[in-house]
Design a protein around this motif. Sequence first.
Motif, PDB file in Angstrom:
ATOM      1  N   ALA A 150      15.970  85.140  21.306  1.00 23.86           N
ATOM      2  CA  ALA A 150      16.299  83.763  20.716  1.00 23.86           C
ATOM      3  C   ALA A 150      16.972  84.155  19.575  1.00 23.86           C
ATOM      4  O   ALA A 150      18.145  83.376  19.183  1.00 23.86           O
ATOM      5  N   ALA A 151      16.536  85.169  18.823  1.00 21.29           N
ATOM      6  CA  ALA A 151      17.321  85.273  17.322  1.00 21.29           C
ATOM      7  C   ALA A 151      18.612  85.952  17.722  1.00 21.29           C
ATOM      8  O   ALA A 151      19.601  85.323  17.130  1.00 21.29           O
ATOM      9  N   LEU A 152      18.807  86.750  18.774  1.00 17.97           N
ATOM     10  CA  LEU A 152      20.038  87.087  18.956  1.00 17.97           C
ATOM     11  C   LEU A 152      21.113  85.937  19.856  1.00 17.97           C
ATOM     12  O   LEU A 152      22.252  85.830  19.263  1.00 17.97           O
ATOM     13  N   ALA A 153      20.471  85.090  20.254  1.00 16.11           N
ATOM     14  CA  ALA A 153      21.416  83.924  20.942  1.00 16.11           C
ATOM     15  C   ALA A 153      21.745  83.222  19.934  1.00 16.11           C
ATOM     16  O   ALA A 153      23.113  82.652  19.794  1.00 16.11           O
ATOM     17  N   ALA A 154      20.904  82.886  18.863  1.00 18.08           N
ATOM     18  CA  ALA A 154      21.486  82.214  17.771  1.00 18.08           C
ATOM     19  C   ALA A 154      22.335  82.636  17.022  1.00 18.08           C
ATOM     20  O   ALA A 154      23.496  82.081  16.688  1.00 18.08           O
ATOM     21  N   LEU A 155      22.536  83.957  16.624  1.00 15.05           N
ATOM     22  CA  LEU A 155      23.486  84.829  16.149  1.00 15.05           C
ATOM     23  C   LEU A 155      24.867  84.611  16.909  1.00 15.05           C
ATOM     24  O   LEU A 155      25.964  84.337  16.304  1.00 15.05           O
ATOM     25  N   LEU A 156      24.835  84.628  18.189  1.00 11.27           N
ATOM     26  CA  LEU A 156      26.008  84.843  19.191  1.00 11.27           C
ATOM     27  C   LEU A 156      26.784  83.499  19.095  1.00 11.27           C
ATOM     28  O   LEU A 156      27.866  83.178  19.725  1.00 11.27           O
ATOM     29  N   ARG A 157      25.889  82.350  19.017  1.00  9.77           N
ATOM     30  CA  ARG A 157      26.522  81.064  18.831  1.00  9.77           C
ATOM     31  C   ARG A 157      27.537  80.810  17.927  1.00  9.77           C
ATOM     32  O   ARG A 157      28.263  79.815  17.737  1.00  9.77           O
ATOM     33  N   THR A 158      27.508  81.856  16.817  1.00 12.72           N
ATOM     34  CA  THR A 158      28.630  81.748  15.633  1.00 12.72           C
ATOM     35  C   THR A 158      29.729  82.353  16.108  1.00 12.72           C
ATOM     36  O   THR A 158      30.872  82.270  15.337  1.00 12.72           O
ATOM     37  N   ALA A 159      30.012  82.682  17.185  1.00 12.37           N
ATOM     38  CA  ALA A 159      31.339  83.419  17.561  1.00 12.37           C
ATOM     39  C   ALA A 159      31.423  83.099  19.276  1.00 12.37           C
ATOM     40  O   ALA A 159      30.492  82.616  19.897  1.00 12.37           O
ATOM     41  N   ARG A 160      32.585  83.413  19.648  1.00 12.07           N
ATOM     42  CA  ARG A 160      32.764  83.527  21.302  1.00 12.07           C
ATOM     43  C   ARG A 160      32.482  84.977  21.723  1.00 12.07           C
ATOM     44  O   ARG A 160      32.545  85.944  20.945  1.00 12.07           O
ATOM     45  N   VAL A 161      32.013  84.860  22.946  1.00 14.86           N
ATOM     46  CA  VAL A 161      31.449  86.324  23.342  1.00 14.86           C
ATOM     47  C   VAL A 161      32.058  86.741  24.770  1.00 14.86           C
ATOM     48  O   VAL A 161      32.390  85.910  25.426  1.00 14.86           O
ATOM     49  N   ALA A 162      32.512  87.822  24.590  1.00 14.60           N
ATOM     50  CA  ALA A 162      33.009  88.423  26.027  1.00 14.60           C
ATOM     51  C   ALA A 162      32.165  89.372  26.406  1.00 14.60           C
ATOM     52  O   ALA A 162      31.823  90.283  25.461  1.00 14.60           O
ATOM     53  N   ALA A 163      32.051  89.535  27.879  1.00  9.90           N
ATOM     54  CA  ALA A 163      31.069  90.383  28.470  1.00  9.90           C
ATOM     55  C   ALA A 163      32.021  91.021  29.595  1.00  9.90           C
ATOM     56  O   ALA A 163      33.153  90.438  30.288  1.00  9.90           O
ATOM     57  N   VAL A 164      31.758  92.395  29.474  1.00 10.86           N
ATOM     58  CA  VAL A 164      32.890  93.217  30.531  1.00 10.86           C
ATOM     59  C   VAL A 164      32.555  92.816  31.944  1.00 10.86           C
ATOM     60  O   VAL A 164      33.571  93.103  32.730  1.00 10.86           O
ATOM     61  N   GLY A 165      31.678  92.369  32.578  1.00 10.62           N
ATOM     62  CA  GLY A 165      31.444  92.085  33.945  1.00 10.62           C
ATOM     63  C   GLY A 165      30.236  91.260  34.002  1.00 10.62           C
ATOM     64  O   GLY A 165      29.522  90.897  33.293  1.00 10.62           O
TER      65      GLY A 165
END
Length: 274
Positions: A96-111
């Motif tokens: 949950a802590a990581l999810a909150a951080l990732l909401r501050t940027a756009r996220v790209a996943a390789v696959g």
Amino acid sequence: MSGALAGWRVLVTRGGEWGERVTELLAEQAAEAVVVPLIEFAPPTELTCLDSGLAGLARGIYDWVTITSGTTVPYLAARALLQADPHSAAALSSGAALAALLRTARVAAVGPGTAAALERIGVVPDLVPLGERSARGLLAEFPPLEDARTGRVLVPHSDLAEPTLADGLRAAGWHVDAVVAYRTLSGPVPGEELRAQVRAGEFGAVLLSSASTVANLVELVGTPPAGTVVCCIGPRTQRAAIDHGLSVHVVPSEASAEGLVGGLVRHVEEARQL
């Protein structure tokens, strides 16, 4: 496709959640999976750069974060609690802590496999390449710099990762902070009985999930004979296998556990029709 691999023994060269998932998928096809972790993972020996990157993420300085392996997610999560508000950190899980951080940027996943690892913590990636599922594929579909807010990208990666993505983004004008999120280590040397079985061709197939598993297969186990079906999760793993003298039979279009097992099933079914 149910039962397509009945009677097959398959060497699975990575453990953990990935190995468990592959074992389940092979069991659905009536195959026997033998999990022999040829690689293991550990946190970086030096955490300052990773923590600095996550602190920047908390401040909102990045337009994008690129995730090029599902393995990256738990190692980012393990450090994410350090960036949480002290009053709320105790109530948060690391995911949950990581999810909150990732909401501050756009996220790209390789696959798709990496996207699934993010989705398990509640993060839906903004970009998953439709073409090649690799660092090169992600770079080819990355948005142009003119659409950026800050022009900065956080690129967490393995200590063994090639600089393809970071160098390509820099060449396109992005400011890139590349940080080591985890280390890849050799697993323990398998017992002599298993090594002899692999070299004698007693496994119908071997599943290789990274270039590191290729190198450790050859070094720690030995080269399987020509009759063993060699399955590589993607182009980089395929190149490593060829460089080590292996003939590659399966490279799925989807770099995931499901894609790898599905590719093996299709290979076996097509061979039966010949």
